[in-house]
Design an enzyme around this catalytic site. Structure first.
Site, PDB file in Angstrom:
ATOM      1  N   GLY A  12      -1.215   2.405   0.641  1.00  0.00           N
ATOM      2  CA  GLY A  12      -1.408   1.707   1.887  1.00  0.00           C
ATOM      3  C   GLY A  12      -0.444   2.460   3.103  1.00  0.00           C
ATOM      4  N   LYS A  33      -2.723   2.303  -8.167  1.00  0.00           N
ATOM      5  CA  LYS A  33      -3.155   1.512  -9.362  1.00  0.00           C
ATOM      6  C   LYS A  33      -4.894   1.604  -9.129  1.00  0.00           C
ATOM      7  CE  LYS A  33      -2.308  -3.071 -11.108  1.00  0.00           C
ATOM      8  NZ  LYS A  33      -1.431  -4.271 -10.908  1.00  0.00           N
ATOM      9  N   SER A  41      -3.263  -2.666   3.255  1.00  0.00           N
ATOM     10  CA  SER A  41      -3.593  -1.777   4.660  1.00  0.00           C
ATOM     11  C   SER A  41      -4.856  -1.729   5.169  1.00  0.00           C
ATOM     12  CB  SER A  41      -2.849  -0.434   4.850  1.00  0.00           C
ATOM     13  OG  SER A  41      -1.509  -0.686   4.250  1.00  0.00           O
ATOM     14  N   LEU A  43      -7.575  -3.555   4.672  1.00  0.00           N
ATOM     15  CA  LEU A  43      -8.016  -4.638   4.825  1.00  0.00           C
ATOM     16  C   LEU A  43      -7.784  -5.230   6.130  1.00  0.00           C
ATOM     17  CD1 LEU A  43      -8.005  -6.394   1.537  1.00  0.00           C
ATOM     18  CD2 LEU A  43      -9.886  -5.202   2.327  1.00  0.00           C
ATOM     19  N   ALA A  44      -6.686  -4.950   6.735  1.00  0.00           N
ATOM     20  CA  ALA A  44      -5.963  -5.230   7.941  1.00  0.00           C
ATOM     21  C   ALA A  44      -6.768  -5.385   9.298  1.00  0.00           C
ATOM     22  CB  ALA A  44      -4.619  -4.631   8.505  1.00  0.00           C
ATOM     23  N   GLY A  47      -4.779  -6.064  13.882  1.00  0.00           N
ATOM     24  CA  GLY A  47      -4.021  -4.944  15.003  1.00  0.00           C
ATOM     25  C   GLY A  47      -2.776  -4.680  14.338  1.00  0.00           C
ATOM     26  N   GLU A 110      -2.375 -12.787  19.380  1.00  0.00           N
ATOM     27  CA  GLU A 110      -2.558 -13.611  18.156  1.00  0.00           C
ATOM     28  C   GLU A 110      -1.280 -14.677  17.949  1.00  0.00           C
ATOM     29  OE1 GLU A 110      -3.081 -11.488  14.344  1.00  0.00           O
ATOM     30  OE2 GLU A 110      -3.651  -9.651  15.618  1.00  0.00           O
ATOM     31  N   HIS A 225      -2.129 -17.412   5.194  1.00  0.00           N
ATOM     32  CA  HIS A 225      -2.774 -17.172   6.380  1.00  0.00           C
ATOM     33  C   HIS A 225      -3.472 -18.360   6.662  1.00  0.00           C
ATOM     34  CE1 HIS A 225      -5.273 -15.413   9.403  1.00  0.00           C
ATOM     35  NE2 HIS A 225      -4.689 -14.545   9.591  1.00  0.00           N
ATOM     36  N   ARG A 266       1.897 -18.960  12.236  1.00  0.00           N
ATOM     37  CA  ARG A 266       1.095 -19.174  10.958  1.00  0.00           C
ATOM     38  C   ARG A 266       1.522 -20.116  10.141  1.00  0.00           C
ATOM     39  NH1 ARG A 266      -0.102 -13.016   9.414  1.00  0.00           N
ATOM     40  NH2 ARG A 266      -1.764 -12.758  10.943  1.00  0.00           N
ATOM     41  N   HIS A 327      -1.353 -14.458   2.126  1.00  0.00           N
ATOM     42  CA  HIS A 327      -1.598 -13.546   2.788  1.00  0.00           C
ATOM     43  C   HIS A 327      -0.562 -12.294   2.680  1.00  0.00           C
ATOM     44  CE1 HIS A 327      -3.523 -11.072   5.837  1.00  0.00           C
ATOM     45  NE2 HIS A 327      -2.777 -11.315   6.715  1.00  0.00           N
ATOM     46  N   ARG A 362       6.376 -14.007   9.045  1.00  0.00           N
ATOM     47  CA  ARG A 362       5.983 -12.963   9.569  1.00  0.00           C
ATOM     48  C   ARG A 362       5.222 -13.092  10.873  1.00  0.00           C
ATOM     49  NH1 ARG A 362       1.749  -9.564   9.831  1.00  0.00           N
ATOM     50  NH2 ARG A 362       0.737 -10.205   7.863  1.00  0.00           N
TER      51      ARG A 362
HETATM   52  C1  SIN Z   1      -4.993 -10.869  10.895  1.00  0.00           C
HETATM   53  O1  SIN Z   1      -5.962 -10.376  11.454  1.00  0.00           O
HETATM   54  O2  SIN Z   1      -5.298 -12.220  11.364  1.00  0.00           O
HETATM   55  C2  SIN Z   1      -4.082 -10.545  10.037  1.00  0.00           C
HETATM   56  C3  SIN Z   1      -3.004  -9.652  10.818  1.00  0.00           C
HETATM   57  C4  SIN Z   1      -1.821  -9.976  10.211  1.00  0.00           C
HETATM   58  O3  SIN Z   1      -1.637 -10.349   9.042  1.00  0.00           O
HETATM   59  O4  SIN Z   1      -0.813  -9.664  10.833  1.00  0.00           O
END
Ligand code: SIN
Length: 426
Positions: A12, A33, A41, A43-44, A47, A110, A225, A266, A327, A362
């Site tokens: 990542g 692995k 990473s 898949l993020a 931003g 966000e 999430h 979240r 998540h 987070r």
């Molecule tokens: C998202 O795009 O909702 C995930 C971003 C994150 O986990 O901070």
């Protein structure tokens, strides 16, 4: 004896960025692995946060702490925010193309952010960053890469780490020796029945750390999430990025009415969604973008738009069923601000590690930033401190005792996180 200056487990952004920040006279091995690109990473979507200007330090700090229920390590939060501009500069130098608006950058918002401070590359920010790091790593003559190799133990003697034991695809075990080892194996989503993570990410580094009594921290701080795509099928949950809601998407119950502020932290929004699902007696709530999000939805969110189409939904027109899913892991191997663990010559960075920066929950889009800031710090510390030490030879790994050790380590891992063998996100 396979011998390296630095061994990095995980590809990542934490693992790759550490490698790029180590001095080029170091012989480095990076192990993963899966394949190079099979990491979270990649898949993020949303931003990466950046402190926009001096006046943004206090609000960014407060947003991070408020989301984290004020359990954050304030020194870590401060270090992360203060380094964010430098890290974005590094990424731009590596060729990362953040979206622009007019003459400047396009910033999105966000949940729990008091202002828009998230840089993005459409809805594929992690893929853009990870790909640019991979491209640069492949040019580095001092770096070797080993895919499809699983971490199954640490080589520990005389109070320090001498490397790791790996298992390849055929089941063959080998000792890999290194002066310094960095664990960056990502999260624990593979332990849950519904997660946005790759299924092979099962907290391997944390399990072997537990086996050797390396200190861990906040092991029950698991983030759910609020919005993944509901399909009714098993397998990895597809993330419906928080930036959709940041740009205006609403959530509605069965009656078509909104039931919560979509930009709550979240954990709080997840609770509100579960309450609504129970009230509606449905396994999802619905997300709706049309007339709430400005501009072209398919251009701003091409990845999510394409995925929803495959599932039979038009993101720009339809109500989309969404459900919370595991998540992120705020806990992990305890590290200091240089990413050192409690075992000498062993470092950890990214989701595998815990320096307390995220507290109990987070803040959105702080994960790529945290990984980059603290993996760079690990590399700089290794550059500054490393000196040749004698590595002691270990006996060839014995399959039976490695498997028995792993079984016990994984049992401990589940116990520490507080989940049953078959875990559920709720
Ligand atoms: C998202 O795009 O909702 C995930 C971003 C994150 O986990 O901070």
């Amino acid at each position: 004896m396979r011998n390296y200056d630095v061994l990095i487990v995980g590809t990542g952004v934490a693992g790759l960025f550490a490698a790029l920040n180590l001095s080029i006279d170091k012989k480095i091995l990076i192990v993963t692995k899966g394949t190079l690109e099979e990491n979270d990473s990649f898949l993020a979507q949303g931003g990466i946060c950046v402190q926009r200007d001096e006046s943004d330090f206090e609000p960014f700090f407060e947003d991070t702490l408020r989301a984290g229920h004020y359990e954050n390590n304030e020194a870590a939060v401060s270090a992360m925010i203060r380094s964010s501009g430098e890290i974005i500069g590094d990424l731009i130098d590596l060729g990362v193309a953040f979206d622009k608006k007019g003459d400047g950058f396009s910033y999105t918002k966000e949940g729990a952010h008091s202002r828009a401070r998230i840089l993005h590359c459409k809805d594929m920010t992690g893929k853009e960053i990870n790909s640019k790091l991979i491209a640069r790593i492949k040019e580095q003559k001092n770096v070797s890469i080993l895919e499809n190799s699983t971490l199954v133990d640490l080589l520990v003697a005389d109070g320090r780490c001498h490397g790791v034991v790996l298992r390849d695809q055929s089941g063959k075990l080998s000792n890999i020796y290194a002066e310094n080892t960095l664990l960056a194996t990502g999260g624990i989503g593979g332990l849950f029945s519904k997660s946005t993570n790759f299924a092979h990410l099962t907290g391997d580094a944390i399990a072997v750390a537990l086996k050797h009594s390396v200190r861990v921290k906040d092991m029950d701080y698991v983030q759910i999430h609020p919005t993944s795509l509901y399909t009714g099928r098993s397998g990895r949950a597809f993330l419906m990025s928080e930036s959709l809601r940041g740009e205006g998407a609403i959530l509605v119950g069965k009656d078509g009415q909104r039931f919560a502020d979509e930009l709550l932290p979240r954990d709080l929004l997840t609770k509100a969604i579960y309450t609504q699902m129970e009230k509606d007696r449905l396994p999802y709530v619905r997300m709706f973008l049309k007339d709430h999000v400005e501009g072209s939805i398919s251009e701003r969110f091409p990845g999510i738009h394409a995925h929803c189409l495959q599932e039979g939904y038009d993101l720009a027109e339809d109500y989309i069923p969404v459900v919370p899913a595991q998540h992120y892991f705020m806990g992990g191997i305890e590290v200091n601000l240089q990413s050192k663990t409690s075992l000498a010559n062993l470092y950890a960075a990214g989701e595998t590690s815990c320096n307390g920066v995220h507290g109990k929950n987070r803040l959105a889009s702080n994960s790529l930033l945290e990984s980059l800031v603290f993996s760079k710090r690990a590399a700089q510390t290794i550059n500054a401190e490393s000196q040749r030490k004698t590595l002691c030879p270990f006996p060839e790994p014995d399959a039976r005792s490695i498997e028995a050790g792993l079984k016990e380590a994984n049992r401990k891992l589940l116990e520490e996180i507080g989940i049953e063998e078959e875990a559920h996100a709720k």
